[in-house]
Design a protein around this motif. Structure first.
Motif, PDB file in Angstrom:
ATOM      1  N   UNK A   1       5.369  19.427  -1.479  1.00  0.00           N
ATOM      2  CA  UNK A   1       5.269  18.271  -0.367  1.00  0.00           C
ATOM      3  C   UNK A   1       6.220  17.448  -1.043  1.00  0.00           C
ATOM      4  N   UNK A   2       7.071  16.848   0.180  1.00  0.00           N
ATOM      5  CA  UNK A   2       8.230  15.874  -0.476  1.00  0.00           C
ATOM      6  C   UNK A   2       7.427  14.536  -0.476  1.00  0.00           C
ATOM      7  N   UNK A   3       8.383  13.703  -1.411  1.00  0.00           N
ATOM      8  CA  UNK A   3       7.872  12.315  -1.609  1.00  0.00           C
ATOM      9  C   UNK A   3       7.839  11.647  -0.390  1.00  0.00           C
ATOM     10  N   UNK A   4       8.832  11.815   0.387  1.00  0.00           N
ATOM     11  CA  UNK A   4       8.572  11.307   1.746  1.00  0.00           C
ATOM     12  C   UNK A   4       7.292  11.144   2.463  1.00  0.00           C
ATOM     13  N   UNK A   5       6.955  12.457   2.691  1.00  0.00           N
ATOM     14  CA  UNK A   5       5.684  12.791   3.375  1.00  0.00           C
ATOM     15  C   UNK A   5       4.348  12.083   2.701  1.00  0.00           C
ATOM     16  N   UNK A   6       4.564  12.166   1.248  1.00  0.00           N
ATOM     17  CA  UNK A   6       3.445  11.402   0.746  1.00  0.00           C
ATOM     18  C   UNK A   6       3.639   9.730   0.795  1.00  0.00           C
ATOM     19  N   UNK A   7       4.637   9.369   0.982  1.00  0.00           N
ATOM     20  CA  UNK A   7       4.835   7.756   1.185  1.00  0.00           C
ATOM     21  C   UNK A   7       4.222   7.501   2.375  1.00  0.00           C
ATOM     22  N   UNK A   8       4.676   8.379   3.475  1.00  0.00           N
ATOM     23  CA  UNK A   8       4.227   8.187   4.756  1.00  0.00           C
ATOM     24  C   UNK A   8       2.740   8.248   4.978  1.00  0.00           C
ATOM     25  N   UNK A   9       2.227   9.169   4.287  1.00  0.00           N
ATOM     26  CA  UNK A   9       0.649   9.384   4.189  1.00  0.00           C
ATOM     27  C   UNK A   9      -0.141   8.162   3.938  1.00  0.00           C
ATOM     28  N   UNK A  10       0.604   7.711   2.681  1.00  0.00           N
ATOM     29  CA  UNK A  10      -0.091   6.413   1.868  1.00  0.00           C
ATOM     30  C   UNK A  10      -0.126   5.546   2.931  1.00  0.00           C
ATOM     31  N   UNK A  11       1.055   5.152   3.946  1.00  0.00           N
ATOM     32  CA  UNK A  11       1.334   4.137   4.489  1.00  0.00           C
ATOM     33  C   UNK A  11       0.291   4.092   5.683  1.00  0.00           C
ATOM     34  N   UNK A  12       0.536   5.516   6.065  1.00  0.00           N
ATOM     35  CA  UNK A  12      -0.693   5.405   7.356  1.00  0.00           C
ATOM     36  C   UNK A  12      -2.262   5.506   7.338  1.00  0.00           C
ATOM     37  N   UNK A  13      -2.387   5.770   6.072  1.00  0.00           N
ATOM     38  CA  UNK A  13      -3.800   5.798   5.459  1.00  0.00           C
ATOM     39  C   UNK A  13      -4.256   4.123   5.371  1.00  0.00           C
ATOM     40  N   UNK A  14      -3.193   3.443   4.865  1.00  0.00           N
ATOM     41  CA  UNK A  14      -3.404   1.880   4.725  1.00  0.00           C
ATOM     42  C   UNK A  14      -3.560   1.336   6.013  1.00  0.00           C
ATOM     43  N   UNK A  15      -2.671   1.731   6.958  1.00  0.00           N
ATOM     44  CA  UNK A  15      -2.567   0.939   8.391  1.00  0.00           C
ATOM     45  C   UNK A  15      -4.012   1.322   8.925  1.00  0.00           C
ATOM     46  N   UNK A  16      -4.620   2.649   8.835  1.00  0.00           N
ATOM     47  CA  UNK A  16      -6.078   2.835   9.171  1.00  0.00           C
ATOM     48  C   UNK A  16      -6.855   1.901   8.509  1.00  0.00           C
ATOM     49  N   UNK A  17      -6.777   1.503   7.369  1.00  0.00           N
ATOM     50  CA  UNK A  17      -7.670   0.561   6.677  1.00  0.00           C
ATOM     51  C   UNK A  17      -7.495  -0.902   7.378  1.00  0.00           C
ATOM     52  N   UNK A  18      -6.317  -1.284   7.614  1.00  0.00           N
ATOM     53  CA  UNK A  18      -6.183  -2.709   8.256  1.00  0.00           C
ATOM     54  C   UNK A  18      -6.543  -2.472   9.677  1.00  0.00           C
ATOM     55  N   UNK A  19      -6.246  -1.377  10.346  1.00  0.00           N
ATOM     56  CA  UNK A  19      -6.918  -1.446  11.704  1.00  0.00           C
ATOM     57  C   UNK A  19      -8.415  -1.382  11.977  1.00  0.00           C
ATOM     58  N   UNK A  20      -9.026  -0.853  10.804  1.00  0.00           N
ATOM     59  CA  UNK A  20     -10.666  -1.124  10.764  1.00  0.00           C
ATOM     60  C   UNK A  20     -11.095  -2.364  10.347  1.00  0.00           C
ATOM     61  N   UNK A  21     -10.533  -3.191   9.728  1.00  0.00           N
ATOM     62  CA  UNK A  21     -10.665  -4.534   9.439  1.00  0.00           C
ATOM     63  C   UNK A  21     -10.317  -5.402  10.635  1.00  0.00           C
ATOM     64  N   UNK A  22      -9.408  -4.946  11.416  1.00  0.00           N
ATOM     65  CA  UNK A  22      -9.190  -5.877  12.679  1.00  0.00           C
ATOM     66  C   UNK A  22     -10.140  -5.494  13.727  1.00  0.00           C
ATOM     67  N   UNK A  23     -10.941  -4.454  13.537  1.00  0.00           N
ATOM     68  CA  UNK A  23     -12.028  -3.867  14.711  1.00  0.00           C
ATOM     69  C   UNK A  23     -13.153  -4.493  14.324  1.00  0.00           C
ATOM     70  N   UNK A  24     -13.333  -5.153  13.103  1.00  0.00           N
ATOM     71  CA  UNK A  24     -14.729  -5.558  12.853  1.00  0.00           C
ATOM     72  C   UNK A  24     -15.316  -6.509  13.836  1.00  0.00           C
TER      73      UNK A  24
END
Length: 60
Positions: A1-24
């Motif tokens: 897996x390329x480093x780009x996709x790992x960074x993309x996945x990490x950012x995407x997961x972090x955005x999911x955490x932020x979205x959950x906080x906004x939904x509280x």
């Protein structure tokens, strides 16, 4: 897996955490414990992906 996709996945997961906080504020109170569990899972997955990025970077 390329480093780009790992960074993309990490950012995407972090955005999911932020979205959950906004939904509280809009989630019914009986579903808040489930939301907290999902948030912990997303944070753990983010940390795993970040660890993979570090390992891949160190190996280079």
């Amino acid at each position: 897996m390329s480093i780009f996709w790992l960074i993309f996945t990490a950012v995407d997961l972090y955005i999911g955490v932020v979205a959950l906080d906004l939904m509280k504020g809009t989630v019914p109170p009986e579903k808040l414990p489930r939301l907290a569990v999902v948030k912990k899972i997303l944070i753990a997955a983010t940390l795993v992906v970040v660890a993979m990025i570090v390992v891949k970077w160190v190996k280079k």
